[in-house]
Design a protein around this motif. Structure first.
Motif, PDB file in Angstrom:
ATOM      1  N   UNK A 228       0.854  -1.192   0.004  1.00 37.01           N
ATOM      2  CA  UNK A 228      -0.055   0.164  -0.014  1.00 37.01           C
ATOM      3  C   UNK A 228       0.890   1.275   0.009  1.00 37.01           C
ATOM      4  N   UNK A 229       0.442   2.454  -0.737  1.00 33.35           N
ATOM      5  CA  UNK A 229       1.023   3.601  -0.267  1.00 33.35           C
ATOM      6  C   UNK A 229       0.851   4.298   0.894  1.00 33.35           C
ATOM      7  N   UNK A 230       1.571   5.289   1.340  1.00 30.65           N
ATOM      8  CA  UNK A 230       1.574   5.609   2.648  1.00 30.65           C
ATOM      9  C   UNK A 230       0.667   6.771   2.827  1.00 30.65           C
ATOM     10  N   UNK A 231       0.321   7.604   1.674  1.00 34.63           N
ATOM     11  CA  UNK A 231      -0.575   8.562   1.843  1.00 34.63           C
ATOM     12  C   UNK A 231      -0.961   9.076   0.437  1.00 34.63           C
ATOM     13  N   UNK A 232      -1.938   9.839   0.476  1.00 37.53           N
ATOM     14  CA  UNK A 232      -2.783  10.505  -0.473  1.00 37.53           C
ATOM     15  C   UNK A 232      -2.867  12.117  -0.606  1.00 37.53           C
ATOM     16  N   UNK A 233      -2.509  12.674  -1.439  1.00 38.70           N
ATOM     17  CA  UNK A 233      -2.649  14.090  -1.691  1.00 38.70           C
ATOM     18  C   UNK A 233      -3.681  14.494  -2.720  1.00 38.70           C
ATOM     19  N   UNK A 234      -4.802  15.209  -2.105  1.00 36.45           N
ATOM     20  CA  UNK A 234      -6.006  15.588  -3.144  1.00 36.45           C
ATOM     21  C   UNK A 234      -5.628  16.978  -3.547  1.00 36.45           C
ATOM     22  N   UNK A 235      -5.641  17.307  -4.751  1.00 33.60           N
ATOM     23  CA  UNK A 235      -5.579  18.884  -5.280  1.00 33.60           C
ATOM     24  C   UNK A 235      -6.913  19.378  -5.706  1.00 33.60           C
ATOM     25  N   UNK A 236      -7.073  19.667  -6.869  1.00 35.52           N
ATOM     26  CA  UNK A 236      -8.411  20.213  -7.048  1.00 35.52           C
ATOM     27  C   UNK A 236      -9.661  19.800  -6.524  1.00 35.52           C
ATOM     28  N   UNK A 237      -9.821  18.570  -6.646  1.00 39.67           N
ATOM     29  CA  UNK A 237     -11.142  17.796  -5.961  1.00 39.67           C
ATOM     30  C   UNK A 237     -11.174  18.493  -4.514  1.00 39.67           C
TER      31      UNK A 237
END
Length: 337
Positions: A228-237
């Protein structure tokens, strides 16, 4: 159970969007997500109006400062200033594709100079005690991402950098505008998974085209093969549909809390709005990040119209926000009738 780290969900640094008022508003929706400033160049941090460029409210924590540049000495000084002002992380921009950034030898063009980026990160890391992180693309122009991304990460990791936020697109510095670079280069989420598989010791956060919390959760769970990846970065959403952040603390951080509704977010944000208005801040920049809050709900159009049209009038205040809320409530009542 240990608390989930803030990078598990973050809101991207977005020029002209993620200013202090936007970050304070996003904090009304999620206590846990890591928020980022707009990019500020190292010379601006050193020589500019620090309160205007770097000032922030204590309610924004955890909040990271993103800086741009390619001079290790300047970046180290800018990082020290950022840490002294109370930022929780210093992030180096190695992803912005604008012409202005290229002419200054920073941003995405630094993907071609991994050793220079490593020198910059070594200087930043030496200067501060807070985390020093990199936000990058997977490559630029005709680079092979399997070479460009991995070379950059390996060079920086050798200097002790452990956290990388990867925008899973190339940046085309020749032929595409900054706006086009946010959409046209194809997304390659697989390479970010491969990076994490190759370097499980590193913290790898994915960015680019993530539309909602369902998709974010998918990256945080192990696929059929690989970690799994460690994190997610949301932008325009997160900017255009901020209400989605209201479920983040429960769904991504595992907190036993109710989701924050749009009406609840406005109630939480009201003290900040009142304090800002009392200091003489006009209503328009305060409510601009709130325009998308009612997206998809009855009355969303009236909400945007009232905040936009009435919010710019001289002396506009909380009565405008209350008028907009009433319009949404009325539209929802009509829908339910």
């Amino acid at each position: 159970m240990p608390s989930s780290p803030p990078y598990r969900l973050s809101v991207a640094p977005m020029m002209d969007w993620t200013d202090r008022h936007c970050r304070a508003f996003h904090r009304s929706l999620t206590r846990r997500a890591l928020l980022y400033t707009e990019m500020v160049t190292a010379p601006a941090v050193i020589h500019g109006d620090r309160e205007r460029l770097l000032g922030f409210s204590g309610i924004e924590h955890p909040v990271a400062l993103q800086i741009g540049g390619s001079d290790p000495g300047q970046l180290a000084e800018a990082a020290r200033i950022g840490e002294a002002m109370g930022y929780d992380e210093i992030n180096l921009n190695v992803g912005c594709p604008s012409d202005r950034v290229q002419s200054g030898r920073f941003g995405a063009c630094l993907m071609r100079e991994p050793q220079l980026v490593a020198e910059c990160m070594a200087a930043i890391s030496e200067a501060v005690n807070v985390p020093a992180t990199v936000k990058c693309r997977i490559g630029v122009d005709d680079q092979d991402p399997d070479e460009s991304l991995f070379s950059l990460v390996e060079a920086c990791a050798a200097q002790g950098v452990s956290t990388f936020i990867v925008h899973a697109r190339k940046a085309w510095l020749k032929g595409l505008s900054p706006k086009e670079n946010r959409d046209i280069p194809p997304l390659d989420y697989g390479i970010v998974r491969r990076l994490k598989a190759a370097r499980p010791d590193l913290t790898v956060v994915i960015n680019g085209g993530v539309a909602d919390l369902d998709q974010a959760l998918g990256f945080l769970e192990p696929p059929d093969q690989g970690p799994a990846l460690d994190g997610v970065m949301l932008g325009r959403a997160a900017y255009h549909e901020p209400a989605l952040l209201g479920g983040a603390d429960r769904r991504l951080f595992g907190e036993a809390v109710d989701d924050v509704t749009p009406f609840g977010a406005v109630a939480r944000h009201r003290p900040y709005l009142l304090r800002s208005l009392e200091r003489g801040v006009p209503l328009a920049p305060l409510v601009r990040p709130m325009l998308g809050l009612m997206h998809g709900r009855p009355g969303a159009r009236a909400w945007r119209r009232i905040l936009t049209v009435e919010g710019v009038r001289p002396g506009a205040g909380m009565a405008v926000v209350d008028q907009a809320l009433a319009a949404v409530a009325e539209a929802e009542a009509r829908r339910a009738a």
